[in-house]
Scaffold this active site. Structure first.
Site, PDB file in Angstrom:
ATOM      1  CE  LYS A  48       6.928   6.627  -0.868  1.00  0.00           C
ATOM      2  NZ  LYS A  48       7.280   5.775   0.322  1.00  0.00           N
ATOM      3  CB  THR A  51      12.875   1.627  -2.666  1.00  0.00           C
ATOM      4  OG1 THR A  51      12.460   2.818  -3.324  1.00  0.00           O
ATOM      5  CG2 THR A  51      14.372   1.529  -2.640  1.00  0.00           C
ATOM      6  CD1 TRP A  53       7.104  -5.744  -3.891  1.00  0.00           C
ATOM      7  CD2 TRP A  53       6.444  -4.239  -5.422  1.00  0.00           C
ATOM      8  NE1 TRP A  53       6.148  -6.333  -4.682  1.00  0.00           N
ATOM      9  CE2 TRP A  53       5.723  -5.436  -5.630  1.00  0.00           C
ATOM     10  CE3 TRP A  53       6.197  -3.146  -6.255  1.00  0.00           C
ATOM     11  CZ2 TRP A  53       4.778  -5.573  -6.643  1.00  0.00           C
ATOM     12  CZ3 TRP A  53       5.246  -3.277  -7.257  1.00  0.00           C
ATOM     13  CH2 TRP A  53       4.544  -4.475  -7.452  1.00  0.00           C
ATOM     14  CE  LYS A 107      15.554   2.608   0.801  1.00  0.00           C
ATOM     15  NZ  LYS A 107      14.481   2.601   1.798  1.00  0.00           N
ATOM     16  CG  HIS A 109      16.075   6.741  -2.754  1.00  0.00           C
ATOM     17  ND1 HIS A 109      15.343   5.772  -3.392  1.00  0.00           N
ATOM     18  CD2 HIS A 109      15.583   6.807  -1.485  1.00  0.00           C
ATOM     19  CE1 HIS A 109      14.449   5.271  -2.542  1.00  0.00           C
ATOM     20  NE2 HIS A 109      14.576   5.878  -1.392  1.00  0.00           N
ATOM     21  CB  SER A 139       3.900   7.814  -4.021  1.00  0.00           C
ATOM     22  OG  SER A 139       4.307   6.981  -2.967  1.00  0.00           O
ATOM     23  CE1 TYR A 194       5.372   0.503  -6.910  1.00  0.00           C
ATOM     24  CE2 TYR A 194       3.471   0.732  -8.373  1.00  0.00           C
ATOM     25  CZ  TYR A 194       4.003   0.619  -7.092  1.00  0.00           C
ATOM     26  OH  TYR A 194       3.163   0.624  -6.012  1.00  0.00           O
ATOM     27  CG  PHE A 230       0.426  -2.892  -1.384  1.00  0.00           C
ATOM     28  CD1 PHE A 230       1.456  -1.963  -1.324  1.00  0.00           C
ATOM     29  CD2 PHE A 230      -0.738  -2.632  -0.670  1.00  0.00           C
ATOM     30  CE1 PHE A 230       1.327  -0.797  -0.582  1.00  0.00           C
ATOM     31  CE2 PHE A 230      -0.881  -1.468   0.071  1.00  0.00           C
ATOM     32  CZ  PHE A 230       0.153  -0.551   0.113  1.00  0.00           C
ATOM     33  CD  GLU A 231      -2.989  -6.477  -1.406  1.00  0.00           C
ATOM     34  OE1 GLU A 231      -3.532  -5.523  -2.005  1.00  0.00           O
ATOM     35  OE2 GLU A 231      -2.133  -7.227  -1.951  1.00  0.00           O
TER      36      GLU A 231
END
Length: 296
Positions: A48, A51, A53, A107, A109, A139, A194, A230-231
């Site tokens: 959160k 990632t 993005w 990717k 975590h 988040s 971020y 983001f949109e």
């Protein structure tokens, strides 16, 4: 453990003393023994923290800023998650990656100290994104409400205590952000924030392109910044995780891409919780020059 019911909403398993998603922890040898390639690009974050993005940004840079090429497949297939497993539902990340041509974007975590040794040995380039802990906690709580691969998070108050104690998937946020920060001296790690990406996305995209040795035109930079807003990503089926089966993620409870803002923690933390968290944070982050912004 082949059926979905065997691993949905199960308590955390443990991998190398770190709490881990039950489905991912099965057959962890496949992760430990994973063989990197020298041109692999690793995208690492605590969950959160942006990632998807940064994954989309890196893929777009490799595609020269062409958004059509980035819609060739869902992000979960273009940038596989190394440790991911959902037996009987989706292919494991290690399996996807083994069959991918180079250069691969990987990717993960996984905390730095238990990341497969092969990545360090081959000096693979890594891009890490850190996000302030309070927004991550909020988040992650909403994510755990909708993500059935994780146990139910309980109340926000219960969850916040678990988060602070590192009793969530991938363990302690504090150890995670510090682990990669401390390794950047000896290893090619681009450490992003971020909050900086929210503040000036184009500037941060240019940093990533430079780190990867990719020349981008001004037009391509603009295209990437536009496509990875983001949109745009929330409305893009190849990035919004709508391809993940509803058995695993219930977007009706909370969408995978929920708000994408900095400072949402103020809508969840009470004054007492915030003070308690700040006190604990000061202890855990003592002795590091790593700094996060909780608002922009």
């Amino acid at each position: 453990m082949g059926t979905v019911d065997a691993y949905l909403r199960q308590p955390w398993s443990t991998v190398h003393a770190i709490p881990m998603v039950s489905a991912f922890a099965q057959n962890w040898e496949r992760v430990d023994n994973f063989q990197s390639r020298p041109d692999d690009i690793v995208v690492a974050t605590f969950p959160k923290s942006g990632t998807t993005w940064i994954s989309e940004i890196v893929d777009m840079i490799l595609q020269g800023g062409d958004p059509k090429k980035c819609k060739r497949d869902a992000i979960v297939n273009r940038v596989p998650m190394l440790e991911f497993a959902a037996p009987g539902q989706m292919p494991a990340g290690t399996e996807q990656l083994e069959n991918m041509p180079s250069p691969r974007i990987i990717k993960t975590h996984i905390p730095a100290d238990i990341l497969p040794k092969s990545f360090w040995d081959k000096s693979c380039k890594m891009i890490y994104v850190g996000r302030n802990a309070k927004d991550v906690a909020v988040s992650y709580y909403h994510f755990d409400l909708m993500n059935k691969l994780h146990p139910h998070p309980g109340t926000w108050d219960q969850y916040l205590e678990a988060f602070m104690a590192g009793k969530v998937a991938y363990g302690s946020w504090f150890d995670h952000v510090r682990g990669y920060w401390e390794r950047r001296q000896e290893h090619p790690i681009l450490y992003l924030f971020y909050e900086d990406m929210k503040e000036d996305l184009r500037r941060e995209v240019a940093k990533v392109a430079q780190f990867l040795g990719r020349e981008l035109t001004e037009v391509a930079l603009d295209a990437i910044a536009h496509h990875t807003s983001f949109e745009a990503m929330r409305d893009n089926p190849s990035t919004n995780y709508s391809v993940v089966p509803s058995q695993l993620m219930d977007h009706g409870i909370s969408p995978f891409m929920r708000k994408g803002i900095t400072g949402d923690w103020k809508n969840h933390f009470t004054v007492a919780q915030s003070a308690h968290f700040d006190q604990y944070y000061a202890q855990k982050m003592a002795g590091t020059d790593l700094r996060f912004r909780t608002h922009i």
